[in-house]
Write an enzyme that holds these catalytic residues in place. Structure first.
Site, mmCIF file in Angstrom:
data_model
loop_
_atom_site.group_PDB
_atom_site.id
_atom_site.type_symbol
_atom_site.label_atom_id
_atom_site.label_comp_id
_atom_site.label_asym_id
_atom_site.label_seq_id
_atom_site.Cartn_x
_atom_site.Cartn_y
_atom_site.Cartn_z
ATOM 1 N N GLN B 33 0.817 -1.210 0.000
ATOM 2 C CA GLN B 33 0.000 0.000 0.000
ATOM 3 C C GLN B 33 0.854 1.266 0.000
ATOM 4 O O GLN B 33 2.045 1.222 0.259
ATOM 5 C CB GLN B 33 -0.905 0.009 1.238
ATOM 6 N N ASP B 138 1.242 -12.719 7.308
ATOM 7 C CA ASP B 138 -0.185 -12.739 7.043
ATOM 8 C C ASP B 138 -0.926 -13.266 8.277
ATOM 9 O O ASP B 138 -0.694 -14.400 8.710
ATOM 10 C CB ASP B 138 -0.414 -13.660 5.828
ATOM 11 N N GLY B 139 -1.808 -12.463 8.821
ATOM 12 C CA GLY B 139 -2.539 -12.825 10.036
ATOM 13 C C GLY B 139 -3.376 -14.081 9.878
ATOM 14 O O GLY B 139 -3.459 -14.906 10.795
ATOM 15 N N ASP B 157 -7.152 -5.635 14.510
ATOM 16 C CA ASP B 157 -7.040 -4.190 14.267
ATOM 17 C C ASP B 157 -6.661 -4.013 12.799
ATOM 18 O O ASP B 157 -5.529 -3.692 12.462
ATOM 19 C CB ASP B 157 -5.964 -3.635 15.207
ATOM 20 N N SER B 158 -7.632 -4.242 11.929
ATOM 21 C CA SER B 158 -7.358 -4.302 10.494
ATOM 22 C C SER B 158 -7.813 -3.044 9.768
ATOM 23 O O SER B 158 -8.497 -2.192 10.327
ATOM 24 C CB SER B 158 -8.095 -5.499 9.891
ATOM 25 N N ASP B 160 -10.037 -1.640 6.257
ATOM 26 C CA ASP B 160 -11.382 -1.969 5.772
ATOM 27 C C ASP B 160 -11.436 -3.378 5.163
ATOM 28 O O ASP B 160 -10.423 -3.868 4.643
ATOM 29 C CB ASP B 160 -11.834 -0.953 4.713
ATOM 30 N N PRO B 164 -6.367 -7.509 1.152
ATOM 31 C CA PRO B 164 -5.833 -8.529 2.065
ATOM 32 C C PRO B 164 -6.629 -8.627 3.378
ATOM 33 O O PRO B 164 -6.662 -9.679 3.997
ATOM 34 C CB PRO B 164 -4.393 -8.069 2.326
#
Lengths: 274, 274
Positions: B33, B138-139, B157-158, B160, B164
């Site tokens: 990003q 990657d969670g 706590d992501s 939108d 991903p």
């Protein structure tokens, strides 16, 4: 092609909100202020007084439910309610859900009522209820001259504390208001944003605390209002608490179990509790 | 003379917020990003990911207190907490107020952590605590591969729910998450705005309700976020309620007695209660 006209409101000199505007429905001026109704994209019709957002059809229920239900649900039905300001009718509409004996609205600007009747029937339609009495005049003067113990609740649905509305936040007004209240009664006022107007709320709570036994500032999120919005409740006999005595329906935002404490930093500062 | 550069974020195609900008501090791009830190007038430094407001120094405490304290205050100290996302460090900072045994942060974008360490030390400073373990990855993959019953709480706590982050809101992820939780445990996730993203929340609640016994969506007002913001809590053993078991301090927004029910229209729609 999408309309590229945006209404912009500065909440501080450095930030604010914008809304896409489809049309201007009426723009006029009363003795007191500029009154403008516009059609927005997404928020329905919007009422502006002196360029400030008073309400949009999409989110007005939040403000009107939250200024009325937490307090009024503590009273038995058949109460007599005085609303100061609130010329759009949204507060009266919510008060009527409590089966009051009477609702007296004292609005200083007759043109706000007329414009609302024409453009906001879902709010101002409440004025057609036979229990509603409308008085055009100064709320402070009305309260000072009204006879003792005539009301069980006073809801102060005013504009920002400046100009004519400033007197509605004075100690003098609160003392006069207390005189016209019954023994089991309360007053509640819109009280600006704890995020932007913290010092104002600190002063308000101190003032009310010197006149009333139970004072509580509580918050709600009104998307077209500046940041977090707040209301302040004061009573000598009825502590504001959850769950409330009675259920009110229908409501869209207000929930009987919702907590009514404000942000902790305000509570700490004023009452010294943690 | 006042700077006339404004950052504008559209919350829908028809409305949004604007903030006055003093300076651009860093603008860079990671594998995932665009990362941009700007200095605002009035809201301190602001972190933008792909042009969306992640946090400002002035109001980040509201989001971070509200995603952590309601749930964590139900657990005894010494809990093991997994944070998914949250590369700015604000959530970890609040989790540390609960005296956890350990905090594991799984953030997919290492550059968010690096930028936060440099520009947001009041948040990312929490990463220096010896109980904090940072995993870049990657969670969803982490949760699927982690050993059973390793955590007492998972805080999601992501960004939108798109790109991903979308997988973090799937049934598959919640099932995997449940497997790595202890018996007295919960998960909590940021869950968008009930005002703008109602259908998303309705689906989320239905999904979580099919996996967990106690599910609750609760709200907060974050001034630089779209309208009302919400969080969703889910647990098989711990009902989210007020007052909580333990007091947490210091907090600025979170109050132990604040109600945690969402707007009534969501509650009605999903659970059929009134």
């Amino acid at each position: 092609m999408v309309t590229e006209i945006f209404f912009k409101e500065f909440h501080t000199p450095n930030n604010g909100i914008f809304l896409r505007i489809k049309d201007s429905l009426i723009k006029t001026r009363s003795k007191f202020q500029e009154i403008w109704v516009v059609e927005t994209e997404g928020f329905g019709k919007m009422l502006l007084l002196d360029g400030k957002v008073m309400l949009t059809e999409e989110d007005e229920h939040i403000y009107h439910e939250m200024i009325t239900h937490p307090g009024l649900s503590l009273l038995p039905e058949g109460m007599r309610v005085l609303v100061i300001g609130g010329g759009d009718g949204g507060t009266v509409r919510e008060v009527l859900k409590h089966n009051p004996a009477s609702v007296t609205l004292v609005e200083i600007d007759e043109l706000v009522i007329e414009v609302s009747k024409k453009f906001f029937p879902s709010l101002a339609g409440s004025f057609n209820d036979p229990r509603v009495k409308i008085i055009i005049g100064d709320g402070v003067k009305f309260v000072k001259e009204a006879k003792d113990s005539g009301f069980d609740a006073i809801v102060i649905d005013s504009t920002d504390p400046e100009g004519p509305a400033l007197a509605l936040f004075s100690m003098e007004f609160y003392r006069a208001a207390k005189k016209i209240l019954t023994q089991n009664s309360f007053i509640v006022t819109q009280s600006e944003s704890p995020f932007y107007n913290k010092q104002f709320i600190v002063e308000l709570l101190k003032n009310l605390k010197s006149e009333f036994r139970y004072v509580k500032n509580y918050i709600a999120s009104v998307p077209t209002y500046p940041a977090i919005w707040s209301f302040t409740y004061a009573s000598d006999s009825l502590e504001l608490d959850v769950p409330p005595k009675r259920k009110i329906s229908p409501t869209k935002y207000y929930h009987p179990n919702m907590g009514l404490d404000t942000t902790k930093e305000i509570v700490d500062e004023v009452f010294g509790c943690s």
